[in-house]
Design a protein around this motif. Sequence first.
Motif, PDB file in Angstrom:
ATOM      1  N   GLU A  40      18.633  39.071  44.983  1.00  0.00           N
ATOM      2  CA  GLU A  40      19.229  39.180  43.640  1.00  0.00           C
ATOM      3  C   GLU A  40      19.702  40.601  43.350  1.00  0.00           C
ATOM      4  OE1 GLU A  40      16.634  35.671  41.381  1.00  0.00           O
ATOM      5  OE2 GLU A  40      16.012  37.767  41.268  1.00  0.00           O
ATOM      6  N   VAL A  41      18.926  41.594  43.797  1.00  0.00           N
ATOM      7  CA  VAL A  41      19.321  42.998  43.565  1.00  0.00           C
ATOM      8  C   VAL A  41      20.591  43.321  44.338  1.00  0.00           C
ATOM      9  CG1 VAL A  41      18.676  45.353  44.174  1.00  0.00           C
ATOM     10  CG2 VAL A  41      17.130  43.971  42.873  1.00  0.00           C
ATOM     11  N   ARG A  42      20.679  42.852  45.576  1.00  0.00           N
ATOM     12  CA  ARG A  42      21.887  43.103  46.373  1.00  0.00           C
ATOM     13  C   ARG A  42      23.109  42.478  45.707  1.00  0.00           C
ATOM     14  NH1 ARG A  42      19.522  42.105  52.490  1.00  0.00           N
ATOM     15  NH2 ARG A  42      18.604  44.172  52.756  1.00  0.00           N
ATOM     16  N   GLU A  43      22.942  41.258  45.210  1.00  0.00           N
ATOM     17  CA  GLU A  43      24.063  40.594  44.532  1.00  0.00           C
ATOM     18  C   GLU A  43      24.441  41.347  43.262  1.00  0.00           C
ATOM     19  OE1 GLU A  43      22.770  36.614  43.908  1.00  0.00           O
ATOM     20  OE2 GLU A  43      22.892  36.043  46.038  1.00  0.00           O
ATOM     21  N   LEU A  44      23.438  41.794  42.502  1.00  0.00           N
ATOM     22  CA  LEU A  44      23.711  42.536  41.261  1.00  0.00           C
ATOM     23  C   LEU A  44      24.473  43.823  41.551  1.00  0.00           C
ATOM     24  CD1 LEU A  44      23.190  43.014  38.182  1.00  0.00           C
ATOM     25  CD2 LEU A  44      21.099  44.190  38.851  1.00  0.00           C
ATOM     26  N   LEU A  45      23.991  44.588  42.553  1.00  0.00           N
ATOM     27  CA  LEU A  45      24.665  45.846  42.885  1.00  0.00           C
ATOM     28  C   LEU A  45      26.053  45.598  43.463  1.00  0.00           C
ATOM     29  CD1 LEU A  45      21.674  47.860  44.450  1.00  0.00           C
ATOM     30  CD2 LEU A  45      22.619  48.041  42.158  1.00  0.00           C
ATOM     31  N   GLY A  46      26.200  44.497  44.209  1.00  0.00           N
ATOM     32  CA  GLY A  46      27.527  44.136  44.728  1.00  0.00           C
ATOM     33  C   GLY A  46      28.505  43.832  43.613  1.00  0.00           C
ATOM     34  N   ARG A  47      28.052  43.090  42.597  1.00  0.00           N
ATOM     35  CA  ARG A  47      28.934  42.780  41.452  1.00  0.00           C
ATOM     36  C   ARG A  47      29.295  44.042  40.682  1.00  0.00           C
ATOM     37  NH1 ARG A  47      25.393  38.353  40.813  1.00  0.00           N
ATOM     38  NH2 ARG A  47      24.337  39.411  39.094  1.00  0.00           N
ATOM     39  N   LEU A  48      28.300  44.944  40.512  1.00  0.00           N
ATOM     40  CA  LEU A  48      28.576  46.202  39.801  1.00  0.00           C
ATOM     41  C   LEU A  48      29.571  47.060  40.579  1.00  0.00           C
ATOM     42  CD1 LEU A  48      24.956  47.137  38.665  1.00  0.00           C
ATOM     43  CD2 LEU A  48      26.851  46.534  37.172  1.00  0.00           C
ATOM     44  N   ASP A  49      29.412  47.077  41.887  1.00  0.00           N
ATOM     45  CA  ASP A  49      30.322  47.854  42.737  1.00  0.00           C
ATOM     46  C   ASP A  49      31.746  47.307  42.626  1.00  0.00           C
ATOM     47  OD1 ASP A  49      31.108  49.721  44.662  1.00  0.00           O
ATOM     48  OD2 ASP A  49      30.902  48.251  46.253  1.00  0.00           O
ATOM     49  N   LEU A  50      31.826  45.969  42.644  1.00  0.00           N
ATOM     50  CA  LEU A  50      33.152  45.328  42.576  1.00  0.00           C
ATOM     51  C   LEU A  50      33.793  45.546  41.212  1.00  0.00           C
ATOM     52  CD1 LEU A  50      34.770  43.613  44.618  1.00  0.00           C
ATOM     53  CD2 LEU A  50      33.950  41.573  43.427  1.00  0.00           C
ATOM     54  N   GLY A  51      32.956  45.447  40.156  1.00  0.00           N
ATOM     55  CA  GLY A  51      33.494  45.568  38.796  1.00  0.00           C
ATOM     56  C   GLY A  51      33.898  46.971  38.427  1.00  0.00           C
ATOM     57  N   ASN A  52      33.384  47.963  39.138  1.00  0.00           N
ATOM     58  CA  ASN A  52      33.686  49.357  38.795  1.00  0.00           C
ATOM     59  C   ASN A  52      34.820  49.958  39.606  1.00  0.00           C
ATOM     60  OD1 ASN A  52      31.717  50.528  36.717  1.00  0.00           O
ATOM     61  ND2 ASN A  52      30.370  49.360  38.053  1.00  0.00           N
ATOM     62  N   ARG A  53      35.443  49.172  40.473  1.00  0.00           N
ATOM     63  CA  ARG A  53      36.595  49.681  41.223  1.00  0.00           C
ATOM     64  C   ARG A  53      37.845  49.586  40.370  1.00  0.00           C
ATOM     65  NH1 ARG A  53      35.035  46.674  46.816  1.00  0.00           N
ATOM     66  NH2 ARG A  53      33.261  48.001  47.335  1.00  0.00           N
ATOM     67  N   THR A  54      38.762  50.514  40.611  1.00  0.00           N
ATOM     68  CA  THR A  54      39.981  50.552  39.792  1.00  0.00           C
ATOM     69  C   THR A  54      40.907  49.375  40.095  1.00  0.00           C
ATOM     70  OG1 THR A  54      40.881  52.066  41.440  1.00  0.00           O
ATOM     71  CG2 THR A  54      39.951  53.037  39.445  1.00  0.00           C
ATOM     72  N   LYS A  59      38.476  49.891  48.326  1.00  0.00           N
ATOM     73  CA  LYS A  59      37.215  50.550  48.642  1.00  0.00           C
ATOM     74  C   LYS A  59      37.415  52.057  48.529  1.00  0.00           C
ATOM     75  CE  LYS A  59      35.014  47.140  51.600  1.00  0.00           C
ATOM     76  NZ  LYS A  59      34.367  46.865  52.891  1.00  0.00           N
ATOM     77  N   GLY A  60      36.519  52.678  47.803  1.00  0.00           N
ATOM     78  CA  GLY A  60      36.662  54.132  47.657  1.00  0.00           C
ATOM     79  C   GLY A  60      35.571  54.675  46.770  1.00  0.00           C
ATOM     80  N   SER A  61      35.765  55.892  46.259  1.00  0.00           N
ATOM     81  CA  SER A  61      34.740  56.564  45.486  1.00  0.00           C
ATOM     82  C   SER A  61      34.626  56.018  44.071  1.00  0.00           C
ATOM     83  CB  SER A  61      35.053  58.068  45.432  1.00  0.00           C
ATOM     84  OG  SER A  61      36.316  58.268  44.838  1.00  0.00           O
ATOM     85  N   SER A  62      35.533  55.163  43.664  1.00  0.00           N
ATOM     86  CA  SER A  62      35.510  54.695  42.285  1.00  0.00           C
ATOM     87  C   SER A  62      34.498  53.584  42.054  1.00  0.00           C
ATOM     88  CB  SER A  62      36.906  54.202  41.883  1.00  0.00           C
ATOM     89  OG  SER A  62      37.337  53.211  42.805  1.00  0.00           O
ATOM     90  N   GLY A  63      33.886  53.044  43.136  1.00  0.00           N
ATOM     91  CA  GLY A  63      32.893  51.988  42.979  1.00  0.00           C
ATOM     92  C   GLY A  63      31.510  52.556  42.689  1.00  0.00           C
ATOM     93  N   LEU A  64      30.493  51.779  43.047  1.00  0.00           N
ATOM     94  CA  LEU A  64      29.107  52.195  42.845  1.00  0.00           C
ATOM     95  C   LEU A  64      28.673  53.063  44.026  1.00  0.00           C
ATOM     96  CD1 LEU A  64      27.037  51.405  40.614  1.00  0.00           C
ATOM     97  CD2 LEU A  64      26.059  49.806  42.259  1.00  0.00           C
TER      98      LEU A  64
END
Length: 886
Positions: A40-54, A59-64
């Motif tokens: 669940e934590v991996r999925e949560l962090l994956g969604r946050l990483d995806l949602g924070n990209r421009t 893929k780049g520094s703009s994610g998590l």
Amino acid sequence: RYFLVGSNPAETKYRVLKIDRTEPKDLVVIDDKHVYTQQEVRELLGRLDLGNRTKMGQKGSSGLSRAVSAFGIVGFVRFLEGYYIVLITKRRKMADIGGHAIYKIEDTNMVYIPNDSVRVSHPDEARYLRIFQNVDLSSNFYFSYSYDLSHSLQYNLTVLRMPLEILKTETTQTRQESFDIFEDEGLSTQGGSGVFGICSKPYKKYVWNAKLLEPVSSAVHRDWLLYIIHGFCGQSKLLIYGRPIYVTLIARRSSKFAGTRFLKRGANCEGDVANEVETEQILYDASVMSFSAGSYSSYVQVRGSVPLYWSQDISTMMPKPPITLDQADPYAHVAALHFDQMLQRFGSPIIILNLVKEREKRKHERILSEELVAAVTYLNQFLPPEHAIIYIPWDMAKYTKSKLCNVLDRLNVIAESVVKKTGFFVNRPDSYCSILRPDEKWNELGGCVVSTGRLQTGVLRTNCVDCLDRTNTAQFMVGKCALAYQLYSLGLIDKPNLQFDTDAVRLFEELYEDHGDTLSLQYGGSQLVHRVKTYRKIAPWTQHSKDIMQTLSRYYSNAFSDADRQDSINLFLGVFKPAEGKPHLWELPTDFYLHHKNTLSLSQTRQSYTYWWTTGVLKHLPLPFDEVTCAENRRKLTVKKFHKYEEEIDIHNEFFRPYELSSFDETFCLAMTNSTRDFMPKNVGIDPSPFTVRKPDETGKSVLGNKNNREETVLQRKTAASAPPPPSEEAVSSSSEDDSGTDKEDEGAVSQRSTPVKVTDTGDNTKITENVVQATKDVYGVNLSDIPSEDDLAIYARFVQLGQSQHKQDKGSQQFCSKRPLDKVINLIPISSFSQDNIYEVQPPRADRKSIEIFHAHIQAGRGNMQPLGRDDFLMYREYIRNRYM
């Protein structure tokens, strides 16, 4: 925003904290109260990483991105701008109590929370940050995830034995809140699969980050709150014929009225004294880890400044500034508050050992003695005689100068009388042999005897002027006397006496010297000037020059650096809080008003001059009020119910960590000081008991007296320091030795990962240390024949060929393999005790019925369920006693 992801040690359960970075000066922390699995934590962090990209798919520094990895949160602090978070980034295991690890902070990291876009800069922020970081968190700060370091072992184990009916009524937590990685061992219920766990509130006096955790203590789950103590923690292993006994010394420095030597003297208006340290020595049998089934014993004593309003003016630049009494206190108001705290925590009797000088040409230290006697005499008028404060004055300096008197013999007499009055804690009843053949000293022992063992009631409070050199020697002698009783109570020695110059006492003395050096550095700015060897009058002549250097170091520290250290401590502990429009910390002429609250506001409640103790304390004496089962104390406990198979209460997994790849070289149990390895004679055939008196030149430590060996040890340390440390949180860096300032080269405890390098000095005539070769008859009891038989030589030759062929096979050279003759290939025949043994079927060997019964009895004994002795057992035991002693 920042996301903090925390896990239990096995990394199977997680919690997540969200920290808002858009607020420039406020702290917004959100705890979602949910326990995640790893997936669940991996999925949560994956969604946050995806949602924070421009852009989607980019893929780049703009994610998590991961900012820092840490082992715990020290707290949150704010000066004039926004909040910082202080994280523990490196730790080192220092001790182990019943499977609960105690760690020392090795390194920390401060992260500024607000984003640069909203940051409001202030010109004085950098200076406050520098002052705050002057408190070196990597120097003697300790924490534990599962053991409460702010309380004594007696308190922690007494809480665990609370009546079960009380626990059931107190269980109000929901199942959602049941996860707690800081849980102590559970208490089994009567039947069923439920287990109760207890978590107590820490004793805030000895917690140093209480103010730093205040901003979030009510907003987050308590799993996030990690309380740290300051002082000393050391552990050594006493091997008694192979039986491991761990001797642990824990010193807790008070966070109230804390500071440096000449700037903090006496007491404040709330009864907190300067340089107050609670020292606890814990002894337990390491072969059984469980608190419920193991054997544990502890003894507590206290040091602290004389509880009066007094100070010394350091502006005169004198080595010994005159002592002045700042306020008249005819009704001993400050002393009453101080001793009231002690009655609540330790019970009665409170014994004061006052070591200041009694006879002086110019009245100096005697001022304190006269005032203290008056205060104790006044307070004792109103206490019942059986609970009165006991006052023991003893001019230690006068006895030291006298050639006729032996200081330590006199201290030993005082120590015996003190330990007899207070008793000590042990969590098991007296053994049958001590009931059958009781020692006369054992029957005179005080304390409180209960069905589960003994409790310490009361405490020894030792003081001189500084509470450093004389106090440490006196505490060592009392601790040595208590250690003898502790060993006797666990059935390890036949009489409660310990002699000097035994391995056990040498190991204990070294532990206490490290303890004294560390506390002296924290308060006085230098190591101990006078040690136990000084008072035994066996110190080498080179010790005098060292004493002079330590005195100069202490004087320099007191004159030039103590003021800056005091400012840092005031800022770290939250005694001073920076604010706009108020004077800065460095602009204050004195910190007197910060530590004495009654100078800024009048107290609404006045304490009685006659009934000076807290209500309810007297009713339960001699037991300490804090350990009594009552409604007020139950409010300090949190009780939760677990399933008995939940991993967070599995002490076996917590200690052995089967989910981690570990190395023997980094195992704490192997690295700690060991009586057999570090103190026993290196030649074989001498009695290995740690209670045998040995000459100083016989012990293993004296090997370091050789110059060549000492250089070798230094080079080993340097080699270990230059090598890259392995990827582990307990990896010891080049500066990882305890920052107590002790001369580590003299100790000879070589790093476990060091590479031995032989030192040869071509300039001088090198003396190579040769091992003394003893005759095999002396060592093994038999003479080995000069030439082995032909059969033995043939077996050895085949063994060597096997190793050579394995080495050649690893090289994988086909040309070499083709030349190898076939007659050297060895066919190994598997030999097994199993009748059928292959990859499909295994038939276990059969055990007879008696062996199975013995094994079941052994398992039950490990759980604390001892089988009753039969008539035959009693007859056999009495026959043994008759033959042995009568």
